[in-house]
Write an enzyme that holds these catalytic residues in place. Structure first.
Site, PDB file in Angstrom:
ATOM      1  N   ASN A  62       7.479  -4.768  -1.334  1.00 23.04           N
ATOM      2  CA  ASN A  62       6.091  -4.303  -1.429  1.00 23.04           C
ATOM      3  C   ASN A  62       5.258  -4.909  -0.304  1.00 23.04           C
ATOM      4  O   ASN A  62       5.436  -6.068   0.072  1.00 23.04           O
ATOM      5  CB  ASN A  62       5.476  -4.566  -2.813  1.00 23.04           C
ATOM      6  CG  ASN A  62       5.593  -5.983  -3.299  1.00 23.04           C
ATOM      7  OD1 ASN A  62       6.506  -6.714  -2.926  1.00 23.04           O
ATOM      8  ND2 ASN A  62       4.678  -6.397  -4.148  1.00 23.04           N
ATOM      9  N   GLU A  64       1.308  -5.220   0.581  1.00 23.30           N
ATOM     10  CA  GLU A  64      -0.021  -5.009   0.002  1.00 23.30           C
ATOM     11  C   GLU A  64      -1.099  -4.926   1.093  1.00 23.30           C
ATOM     12  O   GLU A  64      -0.823  -5.130   2.273  1.00 23.30           O
ATOM     13  CB  GLU A  64      -0.313  -6.128  -1.003  1.00 23.30           C
ATOM     14  CG  GLU A  64       0.676  -6.082  -2.159  1.00 23.30           C
ATOM     15  CD  GLU A  64       0.387  -7.098  -3.254  1.00 23.30           C
ATOM     16  OE1 GLU A  64      -0.417  -8.023  -3.032  1.00 23.30           O
ATOM     17  OE2 GLU A  64       0.989  -6.942  -4.341  1.00 23.30           O
ATOM     18  N   CYS A  73       4.523   0.123  -2.679  1.00 28.29           N
ATOM     19  CA  CYS A  73       5.521  -0.490  -3.557  1.00 28.29           C
ATOM     20  C   CYS A  73       6.847  -0.618  -2.807  1.00 28.29           C
ATOM     21  O   CYS A  73       7.103   0.112  -1.837  1.00 28.29           O
ATOM     22  CB  CYS A  73       5.764   0.385  -4.789  1.00 28.29           C
ATOM     23  SG  CYS A  73       4.422   0.413  -5.978  1.00 28.29           S
ATOM     24  N   GLU A  75       9.849   0.273  -3.744  1.00 29.71           N
ATOM     25  CA  GLU A  75      10.692   1.470  -3.829  1.00 29.71           C
ATOM     26  C   GLU A  75      10.275   2.512  -2.799  1.00 29.71           C
ATOM     27  O   GLU A  75      11.107   3.145  -2.161  1.00 29.71           O
ATOM     28  CB  GLU A  75      10.615   2.100  -5.228  1.00 29.71           C
ATOM     29  CG  GLU A  75      11.131   1.221  -6.355  1.00 29.71           C
ATOM     30  CD  GLU A  75      10.066   0.349  -6.974  1.00 29.71           C
ATOM     31  OE1 GLU A  75       9.170  -0.143  -6.245  1.00 29.71           O
ATOM     32  OE2 GLU A  75      10.116   0.139  -8.193  1.00 29.71           O
ATOM     33  N   CYS A 112       6.777   2.347 -10.956  1.00 30.14           N
ATOM     34  CA  CYS A 112       5.553   3.042 -11.354  1.00 30.14           C
ATOM     35  C   CYS A 112       5.762   4.561 -11.241  1.00 30.14           C
ATOM     36  O   CYS A 112       6.732   5.029 -10.633  1.00 30.14           O
ATOM     37  CB  CYS A 112       4.380   2.590 -10.476  1.00 30.14           C
ATOM     38  SG  CYS A 112       4.396   3.280  -8.811  1.00 30.14           S
ATOM     39  N   CYS A 115       6.188   6.000  -7.694  1.00 35.71           N
ATOM     40  CA  CYS A 115       7.508   5.730  -7.098  1.00 35.71           C
ATOM     41  C   CYS A 115       8.568   6.635  -7.715  1.00 35.71           C
ATOM     42  O   CYS A 115       9.469   7.117  -7.021  1.00 35.71           O
ATOM     43  CB  CYS A 115       7.908   4.271  -7.285  1.00 35.71           C
ATOM     44  SG  CYS A 115       7.037   3.180  -6.155  1.00 35.71           S
TER      45      CYS A 115
END
Ligand code: THU
Length: 158
Positions: A62, A64, A73, A75, A112, A115
């Site tokens: 990830n 940010e 993210c 993924e 999530c 993703c």
């Protein structure tokens, strides 16, 4: 009125060594990827690793941003890298794991919705299921046989 029950099947493994050699390695690469994440806001370091049909493993994490929605993210970082660099390859499996804080303790993370949708598109496009590996409670390992299993009543445009 009738009710329709949808079910998914999860393979469960009690530890890494019960996985195939390749998927054990994949999960380990995801663990390693957590150490390169950029997560100063959440301190929740997520690593993802993707196994391709030629045994290449691609890992990401990830990333940010101070403008929170602008982050990515693990993924999505990983699967978009594969899409950009290996569009001709088939994805076999994806492993994901999280490392909260600064220590070396890992925990499970379930992807999530965004993703799931992003990964689904690659599965539909390649017409072959992608196995998804994550941790469950007590470090048990959970595997779904396809990304589609993670997204019942999914949206696909093709
Ligand atoms: N995150 C991931 O990278 N993957 C997931 O499956 C869930 C959440 C990231 C997003 C954010 O950087 C941090 O974890 C905390 O939510």
């Amino acid at each position: 009125m009738q009710k329709l029950n949808l079910t998914i099947t999860l393979e469960t493994y009690n530890n890494d060594t019960e996985l195939s050699v390749q998927e054990n390695k994949l999960l380990n690469e995801a663990r390693k990827a957590t150490y390169k994440s950029y997560a100063p806001y959440s301190n929740f370091h997520v690593g993802a690793a993707i196994l391709l049909d030629d045994d290449t493993i691609v890992m990401a994490n990830n990333q940010e941003n101070a403008a929170f929605p602008s982050g990515s993210c693990a993924e999505q970082s990983a699967i978009f890298w594969v899409g950009a660099n290996y569009p001709e390859r088939t994805i076999k499996s994806i492993a994901v794991i999280a490392r909260p804080g600064k220590g070396d303790v890992f925990r499970g993370v379930s992807p999530c919705g965004a993703c799931r949708q992003a990964m689904l598109e690659y599965e539909v496009r390649q017409k072959e299921p992608i196995r998804f590996i994550m941790l469950g409670a007590n470090n048990q390992i959970l595997v779904t046989e396809s990304i589609g299993d993670l997204l019942p009543i999914k949206f696909t445009n093709f």
